[in-house]
Design an enzyme around this catalytic site. Structure first.
Site, PDB file in Angstrom:
ATOM      1  N   GLY A  47      15.097  22.483  23.888  1.00  0.00           N
ATOM      2  CA  GLY A  47      16.266  21.605  23.256  1.00  0.00           C
ATOM      3  C   GLY A  47      17.435  22.546  22.970  1.00  0.00           C
TER       4      GLY A  47
ATOM      5  NE  ARG B 280      10.638  20.349  11.482  1.00  0.00           N
ATOM      6  CZ  ARG B 280      10.282  19.160  11.836  1.00  0.00           C
ATOM      7  NH1 ARG B 280      11.022  18.019  11.950  1.00  0.00           N
ATOM      8  NH2 ARG B 280       9.132  19.302  12.603  1.00  0.00           N
TER       9      ARG B 280
ATOM     10  CD  GLU C 205       6.884  11.873   8.949  1.00  0.00           C
ATOM     11  OE1 GLU C 205       8.091  12.021   8.669  1.00  0.00           O
ATOM     12  OE2 GLU C 205       6.334  13.064   8.724  1.00  0.00           O
TER      13      GLU C 205
ATOM     14  CB  THR D 182      11.945  20.315  23.259  1.00  0.00           C
ATOM     15  OG1 THR D 182      12.320  21.604  23.000  1.00  0.00           O
ATOM     16  CG2 THR D 182      12.764  19.142  22.671  1.00  0.00           C
TER      17      THR D 182
ATOM     18  CG  HIS E 184       4.272  19.692  13.480  1.00  0.00           C
ATOM     19  ND1 HIS E 184       4.291  19.319  14.730  1.00  0.00           N
ATOM     20  CD2 HIS E 184       5.428  18.700  13.196  1.00  0.00           C
ATOM     21  CE1 HIS E 184       5.090  18.363  15.072  1.00  0.00           C
ATOM     22  NE2 HIS E 184       5.908  18.385  14.463  1.00  0.00           N
TER      23      HIS E 184
ATOM     24  CG  ASN F  31      16.499  16.538   9.176  1.00  0.00           C
ATOM     25  OD1 ASN F  31      17.080  15.683   9.577  1.00  0.00           O
ATOM     26  ND2 ASN F  31      16.350  17.067   7.873  1.00  0.00           N
TER      27      ASN F  31
ATOM     28  CG  PHE G 215      10.725   9.746  10.670  1.00  0.00           C
ATOM     29  CD1 PHE G 215      10.413   9.031  11.634  1.00  0.00           C
ATOM     30  CD2 PHE G 215      10.262  10.970  10.873  1.00  0.00           C
ATOM     31  CE1 PHE G 215       9.539   9.317  12.741  1.00  0.00           C
ATOM     32  CE2 PHE G 215       9.294  11.565  11.842  1.00  0.00           C
ATOM     33  CZ  PHE G 215       9.266  10.733  12.986  1.00  0.00           C
TER      34      PHE G 215
ATOM     35  CG  HIS H 204       2.570  16.069  11.710  1.00  0.00           C
ATOM     36  ND1 HIS H 204       1.926  15.022  11.561  1.00  0.00           N
ATOM     37  CD2 HIS H 204       3.895  15.727  12.029  1.00  0.00           C
ATOM     38  CE1 HIS H 204       2.651  13.785  12.149  1.00  0.00           C
ATOM     39  NE2 HIS H 204       3.788  14.603  12.358  1.00  0.00           N
TER      40      HIS H 204
ATOM     41  NE  ARG I 110       6.559  15.449   9.395  1.00  0.00           N
ATOM     42  CZ  ARG I 110       7.101  15.884  10.845  1.00  0.00           C
ATOM     43  NH1 ARG I 110       7.398  17.218  11.074  1.00  0.00           N
ATOM     44  NH2 ARG I 110       7.529  14.791  11.817  1.00  0.00           N
TER      45      ARG I 110
ATOM     46  N   GLY J  12      11.317  10.905  16.483  1.00  0.00           N
ATOM     47  CA  GLY J  12      12.746  10.810  16.671  1.00  0.00           C
ATOM     48  C   GLY J  12      13.576  11.927  16.036  1.00  0.00           C
TER      49      GLY J  12
ATOM     50  CD  GLN K 251       6.794  19.874   8.448  1.00  0.00           C
ATOM     51  OE1 GLN K 251       7.199  19.458   9.766  1.00  0.00           O
ATOM     52  NE2 GLN K 251       7.484  19.730   7.464  1.00  0.00           N
TER      53      GLN K 251
ATOM     54  CG  LEU L 105       2.584  15.012  16.670  1.00  0.00           C
ATOM     55  CD1 LEU L 105       2.777  15.418  15.351  1.00  0.00           C
ATOM     56  CD2 LEU L 105       3.937  15.304  17.507  1.00  0.00           C
TER      57      LEU L 105
END
Lengths: 250, 574
Positions: free
Chosen positions: B16, B386, B247, B47, B351, B390, B118, B234, B281, B53, B232, B244
Site C-alpha cells: 500500500g 494503533r 475487528e 496489504t 498483528h 488507521n 470500529f 489483535h 485492541r 477497513g 499489537q 486474522l
C-alpha cells in the site's frame, strides 16, 4: 494433539542449473489431519529438504502466490485440505506456464497480458478530490464486484484449453479484469478496452469451455465475464459506426 | 560486475505505502524514473490480507477533532499530535482518491460510501469494501500504478543492502531471486515501505513475507528504530494458524464470550466501559488473556491452548454474507466452523508493529536521501497502540507524503560520483555469493527461526515481566551467534528460496534485538506494552519515544520527545 497421518508426497523437481529435464522426488511425512497441502510443503522445506522451491505468503487464500497442480488439478495449495486426498499426493507446477524451478512458474507473460487490458479507471477528465466521492448504487457495484475478486492465482490459465493452444490468448483473468472496469460506472474507457478485446487472442478466442470458472478458488466466474463482455463488445462495435466517439480518455 | 541501473527514486516494497508513493511521485513529475523493487509481485504484498477497513471522517456526525482525539487516546498519548492532525485531515482526501481510482467501496442505498463502527472509534468512520479492504486497496493501487509508464518494476528482487556513501543514501543492492544475480539499483532518493515484521513471533496474522526487512536495512546503516517495544496483539486470530478474523466482526455487532457463554467485556470491568467489544485492541486482547488465565477459556479438541468465542450467530446469515463473507469463508476453511451456526474460536494474535524506522512528519529519516512510510516506519501516528482501520489509511497518507517529499528533495541532488555506490553493491554481491550453499556449523534456518519465535513469545507477549524480557534479550543475542553457524544446502542460483529465507532471518533477528532491548528499557505500562512489574502509566519518566541504534558495542538507546500541544494527556478510560 490429534493422531498424525502418514503421507507420501511426490514433488516434481527441476533446477535448470543442474537438470536436463524435470524429475520427481518422493517424501514420506507425517501430517496433522487438518493440514493443507501448503503446510506439507513447508514442513518438507523446513525439516527435510531446504532446496525445495515454491512460492507462498498469506496462507489464507487471498495473496494468490501458491497455485500448483495437485494430483493433476490446479489448486490453491493453502486452501486445499490434505484430507481430500489418499496416502499419495503428487504436486507439480501449474500447467501452461514455463517452469522457473521446481514448483515456481514464470509469470511475466501473464503480467504483460494483465497490463494490456488497461486495468485502471479511464476518464476524459479526472474528478478533483474536492468534488468528493462518486455516487454508485449497490446495484451498480454488484454489476462488477464479483469480477473484482480475482487474486491472480493463475489457476484459470492452468485449466484453460485455449491458453495451452493459443499463445496469443489474453486469458480468463485478464479478460475478466478488463470487463470489471468496463462494467464500472466510474469508467469511460470501455471502447478502448473493447478494441483490445477484439484483437487477435482477445475475447473471441474463448471457446467457452468454462474450465476457468470451475477451478476458480474465489468464484470470480471469468467465463461468465467473458460471455457478458462478448455481447457488450458486439454492441460497442456496431454502434461505433453510427456514434461519434467522445473525448479521448486516458 | 553487478548490473547497474539508474533511476530518480527507488522504492523498496510494493504494498500500500510503496505503490502510493510511486503514484504520488509519478503524478508530480511524469518525467521521473521510479524503481519499484519488491521481493514478491506487488499484488502479493501483505496489504492484501487487511480485512476490516480504512478510517477517515465521512459523516455529518463526525469531525477531524473526533478522529484526532480517538487516535491520540488510542495511542495512550504517545502519538505525535502534529502527525495525528495531518493524518486525519488527509485521510478523507486519500480515501476519496482511492474511490476515484476504482476501489469498490461498499455503498449505502443513496450511492454514498458506507462506513462501519470500529474499535476505539467514537462514530462510524471506517470505510469498507465488504471485509476485503486491504485486498481491494492493493489491487486498486497496483492496477492504477500500471497507468504510469515511468514506474519500472523489479519484481521478486530482494533488497539486501542500502547503498550509502558520504552520509547519503543513493540506491540499493538487490538480489534478483529468479536469476541469482545481484544488481545495483541507483537513485537520488530511496523510500522504504516493506511493512512490519510479524514473522518474528510464532503466532501471527502476518504472511510469510513480513520479516521486517526495511527496518533492518535502516538499522544497519545507523538509522534509529523508534518505539519498537510496542507490538499489537489483535484480539481475534484463528487457532493454530493465527489467521486474522477482522475487528469488523465486532464492528457489525459480534460478541466475545468465555466458556460460560458470558459477554465478559460487559459483565466484568476491563476498562472498556460501554464500548464493550468495540474497545481498543490492546485492552480487548488483555481481557481475553485474563479470562483464559482465570480458567474461563474455551478448549478446542486437538488444539494447544485456550480460546475465547467470537459469536456472530445473532447477526444472521444475510448480514454475514453482505458484510462479512470472507470471515465466513476463512472460518469454514481454516477453523471448520460456520459462523452463521457456531461461534468462532479465537485468541489474541501478533498483528502489527507500532514501532519502526524513525521518521519525521515528512516521512524523512535522519539519513540523507532515505524515507520510510507505512508499517515499516514510525512517524509516530500510532504511539503505544494503533486503532483498527488507521493503518490502511496511514499507508496512503504517508506513502503519498514520502513520494512527494522525495520528489521535492531530488531536485536539489546532483548526480555525483557513482563509483562508491557501485563498489558497495559489488561487495554485497560477493557477500551474497558466499552465502549461497555456505557450510558452517550444524545450525539450520528453521531451528534458529523457531527458537527466535519462542523467545519472542515468552518475552514480548500480551503481558510482559522484566525477568522474561531480560531473558529474551539474552536469548536473541545468543541466536545472533547461532545464526553465524547456519549451514545452507541450496547452492543453486535460480530461485533459491533457502538463501532468501536466510536473509529474512537476518532481518528478523535485527528486529527482535530492537524490540526486546526497547521493551526492557520501558518500566511502565502504556498501550500495548503491559508490564506486570510496572502496572501503571508513568508520564513523568516515560512520556517519550524510545530510540534504539545498532552499534558495534551492541544496541544504543536514546529518547525522543513526543509532540503534544493539542490534547492534554489524561487517564485512558473508556
Amino acid at each position: 494433539m490429534s493422531e498424525k497421518l502418514k503421507k507420501t508426497i511426490i514433488v516434481t523437481r527441476f533446477d535448470p542449473d543442474k537438470d536436463e529435464a524435470p524429475k520427481t522426488q518422493s517424501y514420506e511425512i507425517e501430517v496433522e489431519p487438518d493440514w493443507k497441502i501448503l503446510e506439507a510443503l513447508n514442513y518438507i522445506k523446513d525439516n527435510i529438504d531446504p532446496t525445495l522451491s515454491h512460492r507462498w505468503s498469506c496462507r489464507m487464500a487471498v495473496c494468490g502466490s501458491c497455485g500448483m497442480t495437485v494430483n493433476g488439478d490446479p489448486k490453491l495449495t493453502c486452501k486445499d485440505p490434505m484430507s481430500n486426498y489418499g496416502d499419495t499426493i503428487e504436486i507439480s507446477p501449474l500447467a501452461n506456464f514455463p517452469v522457473v524451478r521446481d514448483l515456481v512458474v514464470e509469470l511475466e507473460g501473464f503480467m504483460e497480458r494483465f497490463q494490456e487490458v488497461k486495468p485502471w479507471i479511464m476518464v476524459a477528465k479526472e474528478r478533483a478530490v474536492e468534488e468528493g466521492t462518486t455516487r454508485q448504487s449497490p446495484e451498480e457495484l454488484a454489476d462488477f464486484k464479483q469480477f473484482s475478486m480475482c487474486i491472480n492465482c493463475m489457476l484459470c490459465y492452468s485449466a484453460c484449453p485455449v491458453v495451452s493452444n493459443e499463445p496469443e490468448f489474453l486469458g480468463p483473468a485478464a479478460l475478466a479484469l478488463g470487463h470489471r472496469y468496463n462494467q464500472d460506472t466510474r469508467d469511460e474507457g470501455a471502447h478502448v478496452r473493447n478494441e483490445v478485446f477484439r484483437s487477435e487472442g482477445g475475447l473471441f478466442s474463448c471457446s467457452f469451455a468454462n474450465e476457468c470458472s470451475e477451478v476458480c478458488p474465489k468464484s470470480v466466474n471469468p467465463s461468465g465475464a467473458i460471455q457478458q463482455a462478448k455481447v457488450a463488445n458486439v454492441i460497442d462495435w456496431a454502434t461505433s459506426f453510427v456514434v461519434k466517439r467522445g473525448e479521448d480518455v486516458s | 560486475m553487478v548490473d547497474v541501473s539508474r533511476h530518480d527514486v527507488v522504492i523498496v516494497g510494493g504494498g500500500g505505502a510503496g505503490l502510493r508513493a510511486a503514484i504520488a511521485a509519478s503524478e508530480l513529475n511524469p518525467e521521473l524514473s521510479i524503481a519499484l523493487v519488491s521481493k514478491v509481485y506487488p499484488m502479493r504484498s501483505h496489504t492484501i490480507s487487511a480485512e476490516g477497513g480504512a478510517a477517515a471522517i465521512a459523516r455529518d456526525d463526525d469531525s477531524l477533532e473526533m478522529h484526532g482525539y480517538d487516535t491520540v487516546k488510542g495511542s495512550d498519548f504517545l502519538g505525535d499530535q502534529d502527525v495525528i492532525q495531518y493524518f486525519v485531515e488527509q485521510a478523507p482526501k486519500e480515501l476519496t482518491r482511492l474511490e476515484h481510482w476504482g476501489c469498490p467501496w461498499s455503498r449505502n442505498e443513496d450511492g454514498s460510501v458506507s462506513t462501519r463502527a470500529f474499535g476505539g472509534m467514537s462514530t462510524k468512520r471506517t470505510w469498507y469494501a465488504t471485509d476485503k479492504v486491504g485486498f481491494h486497496m492493493l489491487h486498486t493501487l497496483f492496477q492504477t500504478s500500471m497507468k504510469f509508464g515511468n514506474v519500472v518494476r523489479y519484481d521478486e528482487h530482494f533488497v539486501s543492502k542500502l547503498l550509502v556513501d558520504g552520509g547519503a543514501c543513493r540506491g540499493v543492492a538487490a538480489l534478483d531471486i529468479r536469476t541469482g544475480e545481484m544488481k545495483a539499483i541507483l537513485g537520488k532518493a530511496v523510500i522504504l515501505s516493506t511493512g512490519g515484521g510479524g514473522k518474528v513471533w510464532p503466532f501471527t496474522t502476518n504472511g510469510n513475507i513480513k520479516t521486517g526487512d526495511g527496518m533492518s536495512l535502516a538499522y544497519r546503516e545507523g538509522v534509529g528504530l523508534k518505539d519498537m517495544e510496542f507490538v499489537q496483539y489483535h484480539p481475534t486470530g484463528l487457532p493454530g494458524t493465527g489467521i486474522l478474523i477482522t475487528e469488523a466482526t465486532r464492528g457489525e455487532g459480534g460478541h466475545l464470550l468465555n466458556n460460560e457463554g458470558e459477554r465478559f467485556l460487559v459483565s466484568r470491568d476491563y476498562g472498556v466501559g460501554t464500548k464493550a467489544e468495540l474497545g481498543p485492541r490492546d485492552m480487548i486482547s488483555r481481557a481475553i488473556t485474563q479470562e483464559i488465565a482465570a480458567g474461563r477459556g474455551v478448549e478446542i479438541p486437538g488444539k494447544i491452548g485456550r480460546y475465547a468465542h467470537l459469536d456472530l450467530r445473532h447477526l444472521g446469515e444475510e448480514k454475514i454474507m453482505a458484510r462479512l463473507p470472507f470471515v465466513r469463508e476463512l472460518s469454514k476453511a481454516y477453523a471448520n466452523v460456520d459462523p452463521v451456526h457456531e461461534p468462532i474460536p479465537i485468541r489474541p494474535v501478533l498483528h502489527y508493529m507500532m514501532g519502526g524506522v524513525d521518521t519525521d512528519i515528512d516521512a524523512k529519516t535522519t539519513l540523507d536521501g532515505l524515507y520510510a512510510a507505512g508499517e515499516t516506519a514510525c512517524v509516530s501516528l500510532n504511539g503505544a497502540n494503533r486503532l483498527g482501520s488507521n493503518s490502511l489509511t496511514e499507508c496512503l497518507v504517508f506513502g503519498a507524503r514520502a513520494g512527494e517529499h522525495a520528489t521535492e528533495y531530488i531536485k536539489s541532488v546532483s548526480v555525483g560520483e557513482e563509483g562508491p555506490f557501485v563498489q558497495q553493491a559489488e561487495a554485497e554481491a560477493a557477500r551474497i555469493d558466499a552465502l549461497r550453499g555456505r557450510q558452517r556449523g550444524g545450525e539450520k534456518i528453521a531451528k534458529v527461526r523457531e527458537d527466535m519465535n519462542t523467545a519472542m513469545e515468552d518475552g514480548t507477549g500480551v503481558y510482559r515481566e522484566q525477568a522474561s524480557m531480560a531473558k529474551a534479550v539474552t536469548d536473541i543475542a545468543e541466536l545472533r551467534q547461532r545464526f553465524e553457524q547456519i549451514s545452507l544446502d541450496d547452492s543453486s542460483k535460480i530461485f533459491n528460496t533457502e538463501l532468501v529465507a536466510g536473509l529474512e532471518l537476518d532481518s528478523m533477528l535485527d528486529v527482535a534485538e530492537a524490540v526486546t532491548c526497547a521493551a526492557v528499557q520501558r518500566k511502565e505500562s502504556r498501550g500495548a506494552h503491559a508490564c506486570s512489574d510496572y502496572a501503571t502509566r508513568n508520564d513523568t519518566e516515560y512520556l517519550h519515544h524510545s530510540m534504539v541504534y545498532q552499534s558495534p558495542e551492541g544496541p544504543r538507546f536514546d529518547k525522543k520527545e513526543v509532540t503534544l500541544g493539542v490534547w492534554e494527556p489524561e487517564e485512558r478510560k473508556y
